[in-house]
Design an enzyme around this catalytic site. Structure first.
Site, PDB file in Angstrom:
ATOM      1  N   LYS A  37      38.939  28.687  48.256  1.00  0.00           N
ATOM      2  CA  LYS A  37      39.388  30.193  47.886  1.00  0.00           C
ATOM      3  C   LYS A  37      39.108  30.277  46.233  1.00  0.00           C
ATOM      4  O   LYS A  37      40.183  29.896  45.380  1.00  0.00           O
ATOM      5  CB  LYS A  37      41.043  30.197  48.082  1.00  0.00           C
ATOM      6  CG  LYS A  37      41.486  31.632  47.741  1.00  0.00           C
ATOM      7  CD  LYS A  37      41.206  33.059  48.662  1.00  0.00           C
ATOM      8  CE  LYS A  37      41.646  34.090  47.744  1.00  0.00           C
ATOM      9  NZ  LYS A  37      41.526  35.344  48.772  1.00  0.00           N
ATOM     10  N   ALA A 114      37.683  37.406  47.598  1.00  0.00           N
ATOM     11  CA  ALA A 114      39.078  38.211  47.106  1.00  0.00           C
ATOM     12  C   ALA A 114      38.943  39.462  47.545  1.00  0.00           C
ATOM     13  O   ALA A 114      37.809  40.114  47.078  1.00  0.00           O
ATOM     14  CB  ALA A 114      39.304  37.983  45.840  1.00  0.00           C
ATOM     15  N   GLY A 115      39.735  40.328  48.043  1.00  0.00           N
ATOM     16  CA  GLY A 115      39.471  41.789  48.359  1.00  0.00           C
ATOM     17  C   GLY A 115      38.262  41.904  49.147  1.00  0.00           C
ATOM     18  O   GLY A 115      37.889  41.273  49.760  1.00  0.00           O
TER      19      GLY A 115
HETATM   20 MG    MG Z   1      43.295  36.361  51.883  1.00  0.00          MG
END
Ligand code: MG
Ligand code: ADP
Length: 236
Positions: A37, A114-115
Site C-alpha cells: 500500500k 489510493a482512492g
Molecule cells: Mg483501501
C-alpha cells in the site's frame, strides 16, 4: 515484476477487501504473495485499522509495516493534500524502490492504489502514473449498483489512454435488494469496455476477516491467473 495494481473507480469501493481476497486465493494456489500500500492517508503505516496492516494480516505476510507502506499521512485526504499538511512530498522513486523490494521477496505482488485512478499523489502525478511506472496490469474494483457502468467505463478509458493495461474489472458489494441495473451491469461493462468482468461479489455482513474469506471463495480469478501465466511465459 509479476502481479497486479488494484485501482478503484472511487474510494470505499472495496479495493482493500478485494486485494486481500485476491492475496488469499493466489496464496492458496501456491504463490507467495506480497502486498504493498504505497501511499496511505488517514492512518499511519503501523495503525492496525489502516489498509497496510489489514492487508499485511489478511495476506499473512511478514514484511515490515514501513516496507508495505512507505508513505502514510494522518489526514484522510488525497495523498498530495495530506502530505502537504505535514510539509512532506511523495517521492516516486522511493515508492518504486519499496515495491521492488517486496516484489523481489515474493512470486506475485499486489499493489493497492489510493482512492480512484486520477487521485493526485505527487506535485504533478497521480495513481495512474504510479501504476504506469510499475508496469503492472490493473484490476479495477467498482461498485456493483446503479452508476457503475459510467464510472467504470470512464476509468477504463482514462487507464487505456495513459497506456495502462487492464486485466479485469471486479464488481463488488452487490446488496441482496440490489437495484435492477445489477442484472445488466456486468455485460454492459464487458461489452462496452471490452474487458473481463469478475463478479458481482455480494455485500456481506460480518467481521472483515470473515468477509474477505467469503469474498475469496467467490472471487473468479481465471482471467487473472491467465494473465499471470502469460507473464511467466518467455516472450517469443
Ligand atoms: Mg483501501
Ligand atoms: N463485499 C463486501 N461486503 C461487505 N463489506 C464490504 C465489502 N467490500 C468492502 N466492504 C467494506 O466496505 C468498506 C470499504 O471497503 P475497502 O475495501 O476499504 O474500500 P477501498 O479500499 O476501495 O477504500 C470497508 O469497511 C470494507 O470492509
Amino acid at each position: 515484476m509479476r502481479g497486479f495494481f488494484v485501482a478503484g473507480t472511487d474510494t470505499g469501493v472495496g479495493k482493500t477487501a478485494i486485494t486481500a481476497a485476491l492475496a488469499r486465493v493466489l496464496s492458496a494456489q501456491g504463490f507467495s504473495v506480497g502486498v504493498v500500500k504505497p501511499v496511505q492517508s488517514g492512518n499511519r503505516a503501523a495503525d492496525p485499522d489502516g489498509d497496510a496492516m489489514l492487508l499485511r494480516r489478511l495476506a499473512g505476510v511478514e514484511d515490515a509495516p514501513e516496507e508495505i507502506c512507505p508513505y502514510a499521512f494522518a489526514a484522510p485526504l488525497a495523498p498530495l493534500v495530506a502530505a502537504r499538511l505535514e510539509a512532506r512530498e511523495v517521492d516516486m522513486g522511493r515508492v518504486l524502490t519499496a515495491v521492488d523490494l517486496i516484489a523481489a521477496r515474493h512470486d506475485v505482488v499486489l499493489v493497492e492504489g489510493a482512492g480512484g485512478l486520477l487521485v493526485p499523489v505527487g506535485l504533478s502525478w497521480t495513481i495512474a502514473d504510479l501504476a504506469l511506472k510499475l508496469s503492472l496490469p490493473l484490476v479495477i474494483v467498482a461498485r456493483a449498483g446503479l452508476g457503475t457502468v459510467n464510472h467504470t467505463l470512464l476509468t477504463l478509458e482514462a487507464a487505456r489512454s495513459r497506456g495502462l493495461d487492464v486485466a479485469a474489472v471486479v464488481l463488488n458489494g452487490q446488496r441482496a435488494d440490489a437495484d435492477e441495473s445489477s442484472v445488466t451491469n456486468p455485460d454492459l461493462i464487458a461489452s462496452f469496455g471490452d474487458v473481463a468482468v469478475v463478479g458481482p461479489l455480494p455485500w456481506l455482513d460480518g467481521r472483515i476477516d470473515e468477509i474477505v474469506e467469503r469474498l475469496a471463495e467467490q472471487l473468479g480469478v481465471d482471467p487473472l491467473l491467465a494473465r499471470l501465466e502469460r507473464e511467466e511465459a518467455p516472450s517469443a
